[in-house]
Design a protein around this motif. Structure first.
Motif, mmCIF file in Angstrom:
data_model
loop_
_atom_site.group_PDB
_atom_site.id
_atom_site.type_symbol
_atom_site.label_atom_id
_atom_site.label_comp_id
_atom_site.label_asym_id
_atom_site.label_seq_id
_atom_site.Cartn_x
_atom_site.Cartn_y
_atom_site.Cartn_z
ATOM 1 N N VAL A 271 24.286 -77.056 28.043
ATOM 2 C CA VAL A 271 23.863 -76.880 27.522
ATOM 3 C C VAL A 271 24.654 -76.932 26.579
ATOM 4 N N LEU A 272 24.284 -77.602 25.010
ATOM 5 C CA LEU A 272 25.414 -77.779 24.178
ATOM 6 C C LEU A 272 25.129 -76.250 22.480
ATOM 7 N N ASP A 273 26.263 -76.195 22.542
ATOM 8 C CA ASP A 273 25.959 -74.938 21.577
ATOM 9 C C ASP A 273 27.930 -75.298 21.242
ATOM 10 N N PRO A 274 27.351 -75.842 20.170
ATOM 11 C CA PRO A 274 28.746 -76.148 19.474
ATOM 12 C C PRO A 274 29.739 -75.078 18.703
ATOM 13 N N GLY A 275 28.918 -73.747 18.717
ATOM 14 C CA GLY A 275 29.704 -73.117 17.754
ATOM 15 C C GLY A 275 29.625 -72.223 18.208
ATOM 16 N N ASN A 276 30.374 -71.927 20.021
ATOM 17 C CA ASN A 276 31.004 -71.129 20.391
ATOM 18 C C ASN A 276 31.839 -71.590 21.454
ATOM 19 N N THR B 57 23.715 -83.373 28.336
ATOM 20 C CA THR B 57 23.345 -82.645 27.198
ATOM 21 C C THR B 57 22.494 -82.179 28.032
ATOM 22 N N VAL B 58 21.635 -81.456 28.912
ATOM 23 C CA VAL B 58 20.128 -81.052 29.358
ATOM 24 C C VAL B 58 19.648 -79.942 28.324
ATOM 25 N N ASN B 59 20.040 -79.257 27.133
ATOM 26 C CA ASN B 59 19.042 -78.049 26.681
ATOM 27 C C ASN B 59 20.674 -78.508 25.529
ATOM 28 N N VAL C 160 13.982 -78.572 39.671
ATOM 29 C CA VAL C 160 15.157 -77.510 38.657
ATOM 30 C C VAL C 160 15.929 -77.508 38.033
ATOM 31 N N THR C 161 16.596 -77.919 37.252
ATOM 32 C CA THR C 161 18.212 -78.194 36.897
ATOM 33 C C THR C 161 18.992 -77.403 36.141
ATOM 34 N N LEU C 162 20.109 -77.667 36.121
ATOM 35 C CA LEU C 162 20.657 -76.111 35.725
ATOM 36 C C LEU C 162 21.648 -76.369 35.074
ATOM 37 N N GLY C 163 21.852 -75.421 33.313
ATOM 38 C CA GLY C 163 22.464 -76.396 32.575
ATOM 39 C C GLY C 163 23.638 -75.183 32.229
ATOM 40 N N LEU C 164 25.205 -75.764 32.070
ATOM 41 C CA LEU C 164 26.552 -74.989 31.968
ATOM 42 C C LEU C 164 26.190 -75.059 30.443
ATOM 43 N N GLU C 165 26.401 -73.538 29.591
ATOM 44 C CA GLU C 165 26.659 -73.595 28.628
ATOM 45 C C GLU C 165 28.105 -73.997 28.129
ATOM 46 N N GLN D 294 21.666 -90.980 21.576
ATOM 47 C CA GLN D 294 21.771 -92.201 21.970
ATOM 48 C C GLN D 294 22.787 -92.096 22.886
ATOM 49 N N ALA D 295 23.172 -90.606 23.624
ATOM 50 C CA ALA D 295 23.731 -90.446 24.790
ATOM 51 C C ALA D 295 22.741 -90.365 25.650
ATOM 52 N N ARG D 296 21.637 -89.882 25.604
ATOM 53 C CA ARG D 296 20.994 -89.012 27.056
ATOM 54 C C ARG D 296 19.706 -90.012 27.074
ATOM 55 N N GLY D 297 19.206 -90.639 25.822
ATOM 56 C CA GLY D 297 17.929 -91.737 25.857
ATOM 57 C C GLY D 297 16.772 -91.470 25.852
ATOM 58 N N ASP D 298 16.331 -91.544 26.704
ATOM 59 C CA ASP D 298 14.263 -90.850 26.966
ATOM 60 C C ASP D 298 14.587 -89.010 27.712
ATOM 61 N N ARG D 299 15.455 -89.116 28.464
ATOM 62 C CA ARG D 299 15.670 -87.726 28.718
ATOM 63 C C ARG D 299 15.114 -86.643 27.940
ATOM 64 N N ARG D 300 14.684 -85.324 28.928
ATOM 65 C CA ARG D 300 13.755 -84.945 27.529
ATOM 66 C C ARG D 300 15.271 -83.779 26.857
ATOM 67 N N VAL D 301 14.905 -83.086 25.681
ATOM 68 C CA VAL D 301 15.837 -82.392 26.257
ATOM 69 C C VAL D 301 15.367 -81.022 24.438
#
Length: 268
Positions: free
Chosen positions: A158-163, A182-184, A128-133, A224-231
């Protein structure tokens, strides 16, 4: 990238202002009908009260609808993260979103690193991956530093640039800093509008593609940064309450969600 919907896209329809708040099953069904592939149960405290049988029902409903489930909570205290790791196991979830701060706990970066070093190995063992927003209470550079110092592939952002605009961080800078971790992605557009009399601004949500979010640029940077990682990309909103009342607000909330999903489908 798979796309889906968060409980935050149903903010008003599950709120105390709703004559009858939507149930979790209704949100899952609506997500599937709109074309979503993922549903993120985010900051939804009732899930913590579900027993094993009810959690199994939620998992089965999502499976039957063809939906992947994700979870979201707040805080990094080990006991709380352990609760969400257990819930993740019951629900078949492989991503849990959290935030460093809660109402009663604001750890320093050093404290956050120490706490996460206690919890993340168990997440990794469970797959399980933990993502911090990203958000305004924590500088993006500090959030990135915490993730780097813990140094585990099962901890990310967890990428949310508006925040982070409320911290006077430019969205493009937040994306550049966070993309390698970024994981989400939370997908919500945002804009400034002048208040009456031109006295100040209101910063709020708007339909995807009509505001300041460079969605295509954000997705390209992460790919570009994460390559084949599913996000996965998860639709949220900052929809203001409408003066006409609940029905108008709920109708617009639904329209914004459908528009966002359709936009994501066209971008695939």
């Amino acid at each position: 990238m798979a796309h889906g919907i968060s409980t935050y896209a149903y903010f008003w329809r599950i709120s105390a202002r709703a004559p009858r708040p939507l149930t979790l099953t209704e949100m899952l069904t609506d997500t599937a009908s709109l074309g979503g592939r993922v549903f993120q149960i985010c900051d939804y405290p009732p899930i913590e009260t579900y027993d094993a049988a009810r959690l199994a029902d939620v998992r089965a409903t999502a499976r039957d609808l063809g939906l992947e489930l994700e979870l979201g909570t707040r805080g990094v205290r080990p006991g709380h993260l352990a609760t969400y790791l257990r819930l993740a196991g019951e629900l078949g979830v492989t991503l849990v979103r959290s935030m460093l701060n809660t109402a009663g706990h604001r750890p320093t970066p050093d404290e956050a690193v120490a706490l996460l070093q206690e919890s993340v190995p168990a997440y990794a063992d469970a797959g399980v991956t933990l993502g911090l927003e990203t958000y305004e209470q924590v500088a993006t550079d500090d959030l990135v530093s915490v993730v780097r110092r813990v140094g585990d592939d099962h901890l990310g952002i967890v990428l949310d640039p508006g925040n982070s605009v409320a911290r006077l961080e430019r969205p493009v800078d937040v994306v550049a800093a966070a993309a390698p971790y970024t994981v989400n992605i939370h997908v919500k557009d945002f804009a400034f509008t002048r208040r009456d009399g031109w006295v100040g601004f209101t910063y709020a949500g708007c339909p995807l593609g009509e505001g300041l979010l460079d969605h295509a640029g954000m997705v390209a940077a992460v790919r570009q940064a994460r390559g084949d990682r599913r996000v996965n990309q998860i639709v949220e909103h900052w929809l203001p309450w409408q003066d006409e009342g609940f029905d108008a607000t709920a109708r617009l909330e639904h329209q914004w969600t459908q528009h966002s999903i359709n936009t994501l489908l066209r971008s695939e």
